[in-house]
Design a protein around this motif. Structure first.
Motif, mmCIF file in Angstrom:
data_model
loop_
_atom_site.group_PDB
_atom_site.id
_atom_site.type_symbol
_atom_site.label_atom_id
_atom_site.label_comp_id
_atom_site.label_asym_id
_atom_site.label_seq_id
_atom_site.Cartn_x
_atom_site.Cartn_y
_atom_site.Cartn_z
ATOM 1 N N THR A 1 0.842 -1.189 0.000
ATOM 2 C CA THR A 1 0.000 0.000 0.000
ATOM 3 C C THR A 1 0.879 1.242 0.000
ATOM 4 O O THR A 1 2.109 1.148 0.105
ATOM 5 N N SER B 1 -4.656 4.455 -0.551
ATOM 6 C CA SER B 1 -4.872 3.736 -1.815
ATOM 7 C C SER B 1 -4.266 4.491 -2.988
ATOM 8 O O SER B 1 -3.580 3.918 -3.837
ATOM 9 N N VAL B 2 -4.528 5.785 -3.038
ATOM 10 C CA VAL B 2 -3.972 6.652 -4.086
ATOM 11 C C VAL B 2 -3.502 7.934 -3.413
ATOM 12 O O VAL B 2 -4.046 8.364 -2.406
ATOM 13 N N GLY C 1 -1.949 3.264 4.946
ATOM 14 C CA GLY C 1 -2.887 2.546 4.089
ATOM 15 C C GLY C 1 -3.565 3.407 3.045
ATOM 16 O O GLY C 1 -4.756 3.257 2.779
ATOM 17 N N ASP D 1 -5.741 10.730 -2.088
ATOM 18 C CA ASP D 1 -6.403 10.644 -0.790
ATOM 19 C C ASP D 1 -5.694 11.514 0.247
ATOM 20 O O ASP D 1 -6.339 12.182 1.066
#
Length: 291
Positions: free
Chosen positions: A158, A219-220, A217, A223
């Motif tokens: 991640t 994701s992209v 954590g 974020d």
């Protein structure tokens, strides 16, 4: 008259400040001394014939059973710590000295209450790892969390983002309204930062009016941009302290793992560099580190 003739063992046990317990092979109480009630809140009549497991703190049941297995094999356990639950529901930290009597088929143990010591150790540990003004994690604890976050990000493949935040306009308020007012403002800012992230994330005070935010954590990377913008707006909202209204803003720098680095200190340096880009551009901005 010999001393042994005028002193009875049960009388001696009743005078002991530590609790003495006798338990059979099945783990049921056979005898407890008077100090047992003082320590755990239960009278002897309430526990005799009942299993000790009903009083064990749930997270310590397994390790306690492991120690018991070793005792039943004849191994000595002069010092063993676990947690029990008082009749009132509070947790009692106990230091045990125990031995198994193969001849009598009983386990004899002496319990010493170390709850106060454990609480003091916990307070000292917290003081050593948290900022005394804001109660946020300090740099030392944050470095550990950042390293753990990097390790987890590698395992789970991640992303991870690090935000370096500097408060624009804080120095002027600190100088003009006193350090005490500056401290209250820092505490208010710390509270807003803590409420702006998830429980899985971490906020720390780097020192002075600088803060670090770890976003786990991700994701992209977009974020983390959204979180940074949320923080920027939260910091910019007015502060009402001691009858005064204060307005400050935040210069925020962002560095990403693995895009910018996979090293703890390098990530902080990169986020710091990006923060200065925001600062030099006028403040109240967000900048992402560029190689």
């Amino acid at each position: 008259m010999r001393v042994s003739e005028c002193i009875h063992l049960p009388d001696i046990l009743e005078l002991m400040l530590d609790a003495v317990c006798v338990v059979d092979r099945a783990g049921n109480f056979v005898f407890v001394s008077a100090a047992f009630e003082d320590m755990f809140g239960y009278t002897p009549d309430e526990v005799i014939g009942k299993p000790m497991d009903i009083m064990l703190f749930s997270e310590d049941v397994e390790k306690t059973h492991e120690v018991v297995e070793h005792l039943l094999k004849g191994e000595l356990k002069p010092r063993f710590e676990n947690r029990w639950v008082h009749k009132s529901g509070r947790v009692v930290h106990v230091l045990w000295s125990a031995r198994w009597s193969e001849k009598h088929q009983y386990r004899i143990a002496v319990a010493h209450d170390i709850t106060e010591r454990k609480q003091m150790e916990a307070r000292l540990e917290r003081m050593a790892r948290h900022d005394p003004l804001t109660d946020l994690p300090n740099r030392s604890l944050f470095l550990d969390r950042l390293q753990n976050g990097l390790n987890r990000a590698r395992r789970e493949k991640t992303l991870l983002s690090l935000l370096f935040i500097d408060i624009d306009g804080f120095k002027e308020i600190n100088d003009d309204y006193s350090h005490a007012m500056g401290d209250k403002l820092l505490q208010a800012i710390a509270g807003r930062l803590a409420l702006s992230v998830r429980e899985s994330d971490s906020v720390a005070r780097q020192g002075g009016d600088e803060f670090l935010v770890l976003l786990n954590g991700i994701s992209v990377t977009n974020d983390s941009d959204k979180v940074a913008e949320k923080i920027r707006k939260e910091i910019a909202a007015p502060y009402f302290l001691e009858g005064f209204e204060f307005n400050v803003t935040a210069s925020i720098g962002i560095a990403h793992y693995p895009e910018h680095s996979n090293d703890v200190l390098a990530l902080i340096q990169h986020a710091d560099h990006a923060m200065y880009q925001s600062k030099h551009a006028g403040g109240n901005q967000i900048s992402v580190f560029t190689l």
